[in-house]
Design a protein around this motif. Structure first.
Motif, PDB file in Angstrom:
ATOM      1  N   LEU A  87       0.818  -1.214   0.000  1.00 58.66           N
ATOM      2  CA  LEU A  87       0.000   0.000   0.000  1.00 58.66           C
ATOM      3  C   LEU A  87       0.853   1.265   0.000  1.00 58.66           C
ATOM      4  CD1 LEU A  87      -2.713  -1.107   2.572  1.00 58.66           C
ATOM      5  CD2 LEU A  87      -2.811  -1.194   0.069  1.00 58.66           C
ATOM      6  N   PHE A  88       0.487   2.179  -0.883  1.00 60.97           N
ATOM      7  CA  PHE A  88       1.203   3.446  -1.019  1.00 60.97           C
ATOM      8  C   PHE A  88       0.312   4.665  -0.824  1.00 60.97           C
ATOM      9  CE2 PHE A  88       3.336   0.375  -3.751  1.00 60.97           C
ATOM     10  CZ  PHE A  88       4.654   0.506  -3.348  1.00 60.97           C
ATOM     11  N   ILE A 108       3.561  -2.456   4.262  1.00 61.65           N
ATOM     12  CA  ILE A 108       3.734  -1.005   4.360  1.00 61.65           C
ATOM     13  C   ILE A 108       5.229  -0.735   4.278  1.00 61.65           C
ATOM     14  CG2 ILE A 108       3.373   1.051   5.762  1.00 61.65           C
ATOM     15  CD1 ILE A 108       0.725  -0.212   5.115  1.00 61.65           C
ATOM     16  N   GLN A 109       5.636  -0.026   3.232  1.00 65.59           N
ATOM     17  CA  GLN A 109       7.048   0.309   3.080  1.00 65.59           C
ATOM     18  C   GLN A 109       7.442   1.450   4.019  1.00 65.59           C
ATOM     19  OE1 GLN A 109       8.588   0.998  -0.797  1.00 65.59           O
ATOM     20  NE2 GLN A 109       7.300  -0.548  -1.741  1.00 65.59           N
ATOM     21  N   ALA A 110       8.710   1.526   4.317  1.00 65.30           N
ATOM     22  CA  ALA A 110       9.216   2.594   5.179  1.00 65.30           C
ATOM     23  C   ALA A 110       8.857   3.972   4.632  1.00 65.30           C
ATOM     24  CB  ALA A 110      10.730   2.467   5.338  1.00 65.30           C
ATOM     25  N   SER A 111       8.811   4.109   3.309  1.00 63.56           N
ATOM     26  CA  SER A 111       8.491   5.409   2.707  1.00 63.56           C
ATOM     27  C   SER A 111       7.057   5.846   2.970  1.00 63.56           C
ATOM     28  CB  SER A 111       8.737   5.363   1.194  1.00 63.56           C
ATOM     29  OG  SER A 111       7.850   4.435   0.580  1.00 63.56           O
ATOM     30  N   LEU A 116      -0.196   9.650   6.812  1.00 62.16           N
ATOM     31  CA  LEU A 116      -1.351   9.528   7.688  1.00 62.16           C
ATOM     32  C   LEU A 116      -2.627   9.200   6.924  1.00 62.16           C
ATOM     33  CD1 LEU A 116      -0.653  12.392  10.256  1.00 62.16           C
ATOM     34  CD2 LEU A 116      -0.144   9.943  10.425  1.00 62.16           C
ATOM     35  N   GLU A 117      -2.703   9.577   5.658  1.00 65.67           N
ATOM     36  CA  GLU A 117      -3.871   9.207   4.848  1.00 65.67           C
ATOM     37  C   GLU A 117      -4.006   7.689   4.771  1.00 65.67           C
ATOM     38  OE1 GLU A 117      -4.747  12.715   1.610  1.00 65.67           O
ATOM     39  OE2 GLU A 117      -3.421  11.078   1.016  1.00 65.67           O
ATOM     40  N   VAL A 118      -2.902   7.011   4.520  1.00 63.26           N
ATOM     41  CA  VAL A 118      -2.922   5.553   4.418  1.00 63.26           C
ATOM     42  C   VAL A 118      -3.323   4.938   5.765  1.00 63.26           C
ATOM     43  CG1 VAL A 118      -1.493   3.481   4.106  1.00 63.26           C
ATOM     44  CG2 VAL A 118      -1.317   5.384   2.497  1.00 63.26           C
ATOM     45  N   LEU A 123      -7.579   2.470   9.288  1.00 67.79           N
ATOM     46  CA  LEU A 123      -8.387   2.474  10.511  1.00 67.79           C
ATOM     47  C   LEU A 123      -9.863   2.233  10.219  1.00 67.79           C
ATOM     48  CD1 LEU A 123      -6.847   5.467  12.511  1.00 67.79           C
ATOM     49  CD2 LEU A 123      -6.723   3.028  13.087  1.00 67.79           C
ATOM     50  N   ASN A 124     -10.312   2.571   9.026  1.00 71.11           N
ATOM     51  CA  ASN A 124     -11.713   2.402   8.652  1.00 71.11           C
ATOM     52  C   ASN A 124     -12.032   1.007   8.127  1.00 71.11           C
ATOM     53  OD1 ASN A 124     -12.462   5.090   9.296  1.00 71.11           O
ATOM     54  ND2 ASN A 124     -11.534   5.774   7.394  1.00 71.11           N
TER      55      ASN A 124
END
Length: 133
Positions: A87-88, A108-111, A116-118, A123-124
């Motif tokens: 996921l980006f 989830i990559q470190a980048s 916060l959008e991701v 969270l939803n």
């Protein structure tokens, strides 16, 4: 003892071709390994870069629409023990949401750790039974 997970990463070797992704899914599904998975990177060019970024046009060429992801993920789910998504952006969150019952894990990559959008998008969703890498 269970065999370690072996995850084939498609990344962007498909060059934006859905037919190429489908061929890759079929070809490597014949590998005889009990914990064989496959990972895709759904993203939207205008959510991961600005138009003046040097790779913007390349990202645009690599873009796969949501309906195609439904087909891709369905085929992968039939042929592999696990389907993963890298996921980006919020587009990837949307692809995850529409295919959540077929997705085993999320990377989830470190980048993306400060995106916060991701994280708010995650969270939803009910991802409590998903693996996280």
């Amino acid at each position: 003892m269970k065999a370690p997970h072996f995850i084939l990463e498609i990344a962007n070797v498909h060059g934006g071709s859905v037919a190429q992704i489908m061929k890759i899914i079929e070809k490597f599904s014949n590998l005889q390994y009990e914990n064989l998975g496959i990972k895709f990177q759904p993203f939207k060019y205008d959510l991961i870069s600005l138009p003046d970024f040097e790779w913007y046009d390349t990202y645009k060429e690599l873009f796969i629409n949501e309906d195609d992801w439904l087909e891709i993920i369905s085929l992968a789910n039939k042929n592999y023990k696990a389907v993963w998504l890298d996921l980006f952006d919020l587009y990837g969150i949307e692809v995850l949401n529409k295919n959540i019952d077929k997705i085993s894990g999320i990377k989830i990559q470190a980048s993306v750790l400060d995106n916060l959008e991701v994280f708010n998008g995650l969270l939803n969703l009910n991802i409590k039974n998903k693996r996280l890498m």
